[in-house]
Design a protein around this motif. Structure first.
Motif, short mmCIF file in Angstrom:
data_model
loop_
_atom_site.label_atom_id
_atom_site.label_comp_id
_atom_site.label_asym_id
_atom_site.label_seq_id
_atom_site.Cartn_x
_atom_site.Cartn_y
_atom_site.Cartn_z
N LYS A 1 40.56 43.05 44.30
CA LYS A 1 40.04 41.95 43.50
C LYS A 1 38.57 41.70 43.79
CE LYS A 1 43.88 39.00 42.14
NZ LYS A 1 44.07 37.59 41.80
N LYS A 2 38.24 41.70 45.06
CA LYS A 2 36.84 41.53 45.47
C LYS A 2 35.98 42.62 44.86
CE LYS A 2 36.43 37.90 48.11
NZ LYS A 2 37.22 37.81 49.36
N GLN A 3 36.51 43.84 44.95
CA GLN A 3 35.78 45.00 44.43
C GLN A 3 35.51 44.83 42.94
OE1 GLN A 3 38.11 48.51 45.05
NE2 GLN A 3 36.49 49.95 44.50
N ILE A 4 36.52 44.34 42.26
CA ILE A 4 36.39 44.15 40.81
C ILE A 4 35.43 43.01 40.49
CG2 ILE A 4 37.64 43.41 38.74
CD1 ILE A 4 40.08 44.98 39.96
N LEU A 5 35.53 41.92 41.26
CA LEU A 5 34.62 40.80 41.02
C LEU A 5 33.18 41.21 41.28
CD1 LEU A 5 36.59 37.76 42.48
CD2 LEU A 5 36.13 38.29 40.08
N ASN A 6 32.98 41.96 42.35
CA ASN A 6 31.64 42.43 42.66
C ASN A 6 31.09 43.31 41.53
OD1 ASN A 6 29.49 42.50 44.46
ND2 ASN A 6 30.95 42.59 46.16
N ALA A 7 31.93 44.22 41.08
CA ALA A 7 31.51 45.09 39.99
C ALA A 7 31.18 44.27 38.75
CB ALA A 7 32.62 46.09 39.67
N THR A 8 32.00 43.27 38.47
CA THR A 8 31.76 42.43 37.31
C THR A 8 30.43 41.68 37.45
OG1 THR A 8 34.15 42.11 37.14
CG2 THR A 8 32.76 40.67 35.82
N PHE A 9 30.20 41.19 38.65
CA PHE A 9 28.94 40.49 38.90
C PHE A 9 27.74 41.38 38.59
CE2 PHE A 9 25.40 39.58 41.77
CZ PHE A 9 25.13 38.27 41.40
N GLN A 10 27.76 42.59 39.10
CA GLN A 10 26.65 43.53 38.85
C GLN A 10 26.53 43.83 37.35
OE1 GLN A 10 24.62 44.32 41.25
NE2 GLN A 10 25.88 43.56 42.94
N ALA A 11 27.67 44.03 36.73
CA ALA A 11 27.66 44.37 35.30
C ALA A 11 27.10 43.22 34.47
CB ALA A 11 29.08 44.71 34.84
N VAL A 12 27.52 42.00 34.81
CA VAL A 12 27.01 40.84 34.06
C VAL A 12 25.51 40.68 34.30
CG1 VAL A 12 27.10 38.33 33.83
CG2 VAL A 12 29.21 39.64 34.02
#
Lengths: 200, 200, 200, 200
Positions: free
Chosen positions: A9-20
DNA sequence: TATGAATGAGGATTCATTCAT
DNA sequence: TATGAATGAATCCTCATTCAT
C-alpha cells in the motif's frame, strides 16, 4: 492487515504521489500508478477498493506527512519566534520537494472544493495547523514578544499566509524565488504578530 | 467576429463557469456545457477549437473579471486604508458568488500547476494584483499611515493573504464564516502594513 | 434547370474534383467543397440532394471527360496505329493532370467495389472504352497491321493495360516515369496486337 | 511479444480484412472490427496503437500473402511458360477469394494515392512482383520461348496486365467472367512476350 | 437564391474495473 | 498474492444535414 500488504500500500501511495506530482491529479491513470510502482496494472485494485480510495488515502497520508514535519520542527524549538521560524521554514523548506508536495496538495484542495469527504480530511489538517499556530502565538504572548488580541484569528492568519505564499511561489515557477517567498512569509507573520496596535 | 458569435461565446463561457463551479474542472463534459447553455452538444466545438480552448478562455475571462471588479473598487476610494478595505471587501465580497468564483479559480490554479500556458495567464493576473497592492501601499506610505520597507514584498503579501484566506474559507464550507474571514484578512493586512518595526 | 443552377453545379463539381484530388474521396467534407468553390457551406446541399449525389455526379462527369478526350483523340487520326497511339497518349497524357484524374478515378473505383450504383457508371465507361478498342482493332485488322483472333478480348486487354499502367505509375509517385510508362503501355499493346501467333 | 498476443493480432487483422472486404476501407469502424472478431470494442486499441495502425498492418499482411502465394506457385514450376501460367493463375485464382482480396487491395491502393506510407508498402510489393516477372522472362528468353528486348519493361507490363484485368473483372461483378479474364490476361502476356518483332 | 448557425448522430479513443489464471 | 488480458462505459470531436433568415 499483513505487513506485506501494508508495504504494498505504501509503495502504491508513494508511486501515486510521484505520478500526481508529475502529471496532475486528473491525468494520473491506474496504469501510471503501477508504472511508477513497478508493479502490474492489477495491484492497485487488489489493495484498494478503487482509484478514488487510493487518492483519498494519499490525501490523508500527504497532509499527515506535512503536519508531522511541521510539528516536529516546532517541538525542536523553545522560544515563540524560533518555533514560528521553524514552522515557516519547514512549510517552505526546499524548492524541489516543496514544489512536488504543494502541487499535489493544491490538486487535492481543488478537488476538495467539490468533494465533502476530501474537505473533511483537509479540515483535520487545518485543525492541526491552527493548533500549532495557537501554541506558538500563546507562547509568544506569554513571552511578550507577540501582541495578539485573538489567538484563533492569529492562527488562521498564519496558515493563510503560508498557503497564500506557497501557492504564489508555485505559480511563479521559479526556484530562485523560493527563499524570497519564505522570508516574505516569515517577516509578514512576525510583523503582523508583533504590531502592538493589534491590542485595540 | 460577429456580435452574435461573441454573444454565443459569452453564453458558452458562462455555462462553462457554472458547470465548473458545480462539478469541478475535470468533471465537466462538453455535454454538461451545452446542457448548462441550453444549446446542443455541437455548439461548443462550433465556437471553440476544442474543450481546452473553452477552459483557457474561461480562465482569462475569470481573472479579468476578478481584477476588473477589484480595480474599480480601489479607484472609487481615495485614502489608502479605504482603498485597501475596498480591495479586500471586493475580493471577499459575498458568499455565494465568492464560493463559485473561487472554486473555479482554485480548479484553474491546480491545473496551472501542470500547465505553463495557464500559468502565464495567472501570472498576468498576479501582475495586476501586485500593481494594485503597490498603489495602495505607496499611497499609504505617503499618507504616513503605512510603514513599509519593501513595497514589492508588501504587494506580494497582500495577495498571498487574500488568496490564503479565501482558500481556507472555501474549504471550511460555511457561509457564516465569510465575513469573519474577510475581516481577518483585512485586519491582518492592516496590522502588517502599519507595524512601525518594519522600518528596521 | 436554369443555366445559373447549371453553372453552380459545375462549379461545385469542379471544386469537389480538386478537393478529392488533394485530400482523397473520404477525407473531403462539404466544408472542403464549399471552400474550394469559394461558396458558402450551404450551397452544396442546396444544389444537390446530399453529399453522395455530388460524388455520384462527379464520377459520371469524370469518366465522361476522360472518354470524351480519348474519343476525340481517336477521331482525329485515320490509321489504326495512329489511333491507338492517340488513345494511349491521351489516356496517359501529362503527369500533373493525369495524376489528379487518376487519383480521383481510383478513389471512385475503390468505392465502386462496394457500391453497385457506382459500378454501373463505371460499366458505362468500360463500354465506351471497349468500343474505342474494338474500333481501333477492327481497323487494324482490316489494315492488316494487327493480327487478332478475338476483338472483344483485345479491347478488354487494351483497357486493362492502360489502367494497369496508370495505377502502377501513380503508385510510384515519380513524374519522370510518366512517359516511360506511357511508352511501355503503347509498346505492349502494339506488340500484343501485332503478334501473328495470336491467330492460332 | 507473446504468442497469445500474436494470435489476437492475427485474429483482429483477419476480422478487419473480412470487414473491409464487406464494407469497404472507410466504412469499417472499430466496432465492426470487434464484431467480426467476436471480441469487445476495446480489444483493437489494446493490441494496436490506433485504427490506422491496424489498416497499415493489414496492408502489409495482405500484400505479403498475395506475394507469398504467387512466389510459391512460380517456384513449383520449371519452364518459363508454366511459371507464367502459375503466376497468372495464382493471381487470378478463384472468384470468391479473389474478389475479397482485390477489393481490399484496391481500397488500399486508393488510399495509398493520398498516403506516402501506404505507397511505400505497395512499392515493396511491386518490387517483389517485378522480381518474379523478371525471373520468368529471363528464363523464357534463355529457353528461347520469349522474345524480349527490355526485361524490366516486360516485368512492369506483366504486373500492369494482371492488375488491369483484376480491376476490370472486379468492376464487372460477375463471377462467371473470372476464368475469362484469367485467360485473357495469360494470353495477352504470352502474346506480348512471344512477339519476335519486339527485338527491334 | 444563398448563407452559415445550430443540431445531433456517429465513431475513435481512453481507462477504471473485472476476472481467469 | 499478483498479473494483465479483456471489457464496455464515457467522452471528445467531426461533420452531414437542416433551417431560419
Amino acid at each position: 492487515m499483513s505487513s506485506k500488504a501494508n508495504k504494498r500500500k505504501k509503495q502504491i501511495l508513494n508511486a501515486t504521489f510521484q505520478a500526481v506530482a508529475d502529471k496532475g491529479y486528473h491525468a494520473v491513470t491506474l496504469q501510471d500508478i503501477s508504472d511508477y510502482a513497478n508493479l502490474s496494472k492489477g495491484v492497485t485494485n487488489y489493495y484498494f477498493e478503487n482509484k478514488n480510495e487510493v487518492f483519498y488515502q494519499l490525501l490523508e497520508w500527504t497532509v499527515e506527512r506535512i503536519h508531522r514535519n511541521e510539528r516536529q520542527a516546532i517541538n525542536n524549538e523553545t522560544t515563540a519566534i524560533n518555533k514560528l521560524k521553524a514552522y515557516v521554514y519547514t512549510a517552505i523548506s526546499e524548492p524541489e520537494q516543496n514544489r512536488k508536495f504543494y502541487k499535489v496538495y493544491l490538486d487535492f484542495l481543488a478537488h476538495a472544493g467539490h468533494n465533502a469527504e476530501y474537505r473533511k480530511v483537509n479540515d483535520k489538517f487545518y485543525e492541526n495547523c491552527w493548533e500549532m499556530g495557537r501554541e506558538i502565538v500563546t507562547l509568544g504572548v506569554k513571552e511578550k514578544v507577540f501582541s495578539v488580541a485573538d489567538i484563533d484569528k492569529a492562527a488562521i492568519t498564519i496558515r493563510a499566509l503560508i498557503d497564500g505564499c506557497l501557492i504564489q511561489w508555485l505559480m511563479r515557477d521559479d526556484d530562485r524565488l523560493h527563499s524570497y517567498y519564505r522570508d516574505i512569509c516569515f517577516d509578514a507573520i512576525k510583523s503582523y504578530l508583533t504590531n502592538t496596535k493589534n491590542n485595540k
